[in-house]
Design an enzyme around this catalytic site. Structure first.
Site, short mmCIF file in Angstrom:
data_model
loop_
_atom_site.label_atom_id
_atom_site.label_comp_id
_atom_site.label_asym_id
_atom_site.label_seq_id
_atom_site.Cartn_x
_atom_site.Cartn_y
_atom_site.Cartn_z
N THR A 124 3.49 2.69 5.92
CA THR A 124 2.32 2.21 6.06
C THR A 124 1.20 3.40 6.67
O THR A 124 1.78 3.67 7.79
CB THR A 124 2.02 1.07 6.61
N ILE A 125 0.23 3.61 6.24
CA ILE A 125 -0.59 4.67 6.92
C ILE A 125 -1.28 4.10 8.18
O ILE A 125 -1.90 4.68 9.12
CB ILE A 125 -1.84 5.25 5.83
N ASP A 126 -1.35 2.70 8.31
CA ASP A 126 -1.96 2.06 9.45
C ASP A 126 -1.14 2.04 10.61
O ASP A 126 -1.63 1.70 11.88
CB ASP A 126 -2.55 0.46 9.06
N ARG B 25 -7.93 -2.06 8.16
CA ARG B 25 -8.38 -3.22 7.86
C ARG B 25 -8.00 -4.05 8.95
O ARG B 25 -8.85 -4.80 9.44
CB ARG B 25 -7.80 -4.08 6.74
N ARG C 135 1.31 -5.06 -5.57
CA ARG C 135 1.54 -6.19 -5.09
C ARG C 135 1.66 -7.18 -6.05
O ARG C 135 1.43 -7.39 -7.32
CB ARG C 135 -0.01 -6.44 -4.56
N GLY D 65 0.86 -1.06 -0.02
CA GLY D 65 -0.03 0.03 0.09
C GLY D 65 0.86 1.21 -0.01
O GLY D 65 1.97 1.21 0.77
N ASP E 224 4.18 -4.66 6.65
CA ASP E 224 4.81 -5.85 6.90
C ASP E 224 4.70 -6.95 6.14
O ASP E 224 5.73 -7.67 6.09
CB ASP E 224 3.99 -6.37 8.27
N ASP F 91 0.76 -0.02 11.99
CA ASP F 91 0.53 -1.19 12.37
C ASP F 91 1.68 -2.22 12.59
O ASP F 91 1.75 -3.53 12.61
CB ASP F 91 -0.61 -2.04 11.96
P1 ADP Z 1 2.20 -4.27 2.70
O1 ADP Z 1 3.74 -4.15 2.39
O2 ADP Z 1 1.42 -2.87 2.65
O3 ADP Z 1 1.81 -4.80 3.96
P2 ADP Z 1 1.49 -6.63 0.96
O4 ADP Z 1 0.82 -7.47 2.29
O5 ADP Z 1 0.57 -6.60 -0.05
O6 ADP Z 1 1.54 -4.99 1.46
O7 ADP Z 1 2.83 -7.28 0.67
C1 ADP Z 1 3.45 -6.39 -0.34
C2 ADP Z 1 4.15 -7.48 -1.38
O8 ADP Z 1 4.81 -8.11 -0.47
C3 ADP Z 1 3.26 -8.47 -1.90
O9 ADP Z 1 2.57 -8.33 -3.03
C4 ADP Z 1 4.45 -9.61 -2.22
O10 ADP Z 1 4.92 -9.58 -3.54
C5 ADP Z 1 5.33 -9.47 -1.07
N1 ADP Z 1 5.08 -10.45 0.14
C6 ADP Z 1 4.29 -10.48 1.07
N2 ADP Z 1 4.31 -11.47 2.03
C7 ADP Z 1 5.11 -12.10 1.18
C8 ADP Z 1 5.81 -13.62 1.67
N3 ADP Z 1 5.21 -14.16 2.83
N4 ADP Z 1 6.72 -14.06 1.05
C9 ADP Z 1 7.13 -13.42 -0.18
N5 ADP Z 1 6.70 -12.10 -0.39
C10 ADP Z 1 5.68 -11.58 0.11
#
Ligand code: ADP
Length: 327
Positions: free
Chosen positions: A130-132, A176, A76, A15, A107, A134
């Site tokens: 992250t804006i959350d 969320r 993503r 995000g 995370d 968290d």
């Molecule tokens: P955020 O970083 O905002 O929490 P996401 O959870 O969508 O957003 O994670 C961003 C990207 O990081 C995912 O689209 C994926 O490419 C990668 N990612 C997240 N979790 C994993 C994981 N367990 N193993 C490998 N890549 C991951």
């Protein structure tokens, strides 16, 4: 002996959050100050896999500190969950000689970086964007302050019209899995009730408090709901309340994506600049596979493996404040 980091790749992932540009700028300029080569990786892990990578210089980050979003764009990337996807990404970095990676994201992005650094010899440093807010282990995340101030500004405006009509307003803010935006914006705007994912809500308590306030002629009521509360957001809360208070005039307002955009606040620019600066220093000092956090105004380096969502950690103090101040 450990190899010295000479070429750093930087990406934004997951995000987007206001202040990411300030972090990119800090990484680029600190890296160049130390004589490193810096590469921008477009669209997070997706661009790493597709070799959408370009060389950055001091000028490529000119005039961006005040801009929301991210000049590197974000995405993503499903393929990065798979070993083949990560291998492809590694080969692209290797071919360019990139031997250090700065990942700005939430995370999920940190979990990706952790996996990648376990499998390959490219050290990673994370910046919490992250804006959350968290992520456990840091008092600040890049983007939270801007997002919550945007929410407050919007809720203040809704309150003006609410006041004019004696209505119950349910306002949905982002979050969320985390209720920080709801809690902070709700307290700052004098919300009567705040519903967050971390705590169970007793709907009868809310109904009773609305009835009691009606008896006292307090007709304006503001309820702030995080999108991920147990009912599933403001529209669902409205249905439940309408069921119990059929005569009440209830309006719903979903703030949505405006909370992600806009020029980053001073605080977000400053923490992004500090974190970006320290990310490069971390890589140079051989402090690898950590994310940069700020705790009690001091920099902390937390293993990526420990980067977990800060869930269920809302203290009772906050809940009491909401209850007592809204009476
Ligand atoms: P955020 O970083 O905002 O929490 P996401 O959870 O969508 O957003 O994670 C961003 C990207 O990081 C995912 O689209 C994926 O490419 C990668 N990612 C997240 N979790 C994993 C994981 N367990 N193993 C490998 N890549 C991951």
């Amino acid at each position: 002996m450990e190899k010295k980091v000479t070429k750093i790749g930087v990406l934004t992932s997951g995000g987007d959050a206001p202040g990411m540009n300030a972090a990119i700028r800090a990484v680029v300029r600190t890296g160049i100050y130390h004589g490193l080569e810096i590469f921008g990786i477009m669209r997070g892990y997706q661009g790493m896999m597709e070799d959408d990578i370009f060389r950055m210089d001091s000028r490529s980050v000119a005039n961006i500190i005040q801009r929301g979003g991210t000049i590197l764009k974000t995405a993503r990337c499903m393929d990065f969950y798979e070993p083949e996807g990560r291998k492809k990404a590694y080969e692209n970095l290797k071919r360019r000689g990139i031997n250090g990676l700065v990942v700005i994201g939430g995370d999920g992005s940190f979990r990706g970086a952790q996996k990648f650094s376990q499998e390959y010899d490219i050290p990673c440093v994370g910046l919490a964007g992250t804006i959350d807010k968290d992520i456990h282990g840091t008092d600040f995340t890049i983007g939270f302050d801007t997002a919550v101030n945007t929410a407050v500004e919007a809720i203040d405006k809704v309150r003006d019209t609410m006041d004019a009509h004696d209505r119950i307003f349910i306002i949905e803010v982002m979050g969320r899995d985390a209720g920080y935006i709801a809690l902070h914006s709700g307290i700052a705007t004098g919300a009567e009730n705040i519903l967050i994912p971390e705590r169970k809500t007793n709907i009868n308590d809310i109904v009773n408090s609305l009835l009691e306030k009606e008896r006292r002629k307090k007709l304006v009521n503001l309820i702030v709901v995080a999108e991920g509360d147990e009912f599933g957001g403001a529209t669902e809360v409205e249905k439940v309340l309408k069921d119990k208070l059929p005569n009440a005039e209830i309006r719903v307002c979903i703030l949505g994506h405006i909370q992600r955009g806009g020029s980053p606040s001073c605080l977000d620019r400053v923490i992004a600049s500090r974190m970006g600066f320290h990310a490069v220093e971390c890589l140079l000092e051989g402090r690898h596979n950590v994310f940069v956090g700020i705790l009690n105004n001091k920099m902390h380096y937390i293993p990526l493996a420990d980067a977990v969502k800060n869930k269920g950690k809302i203290s009772d103090e906050w809940v009491r404040i909401v209850k007592i101040l809204a009476s």
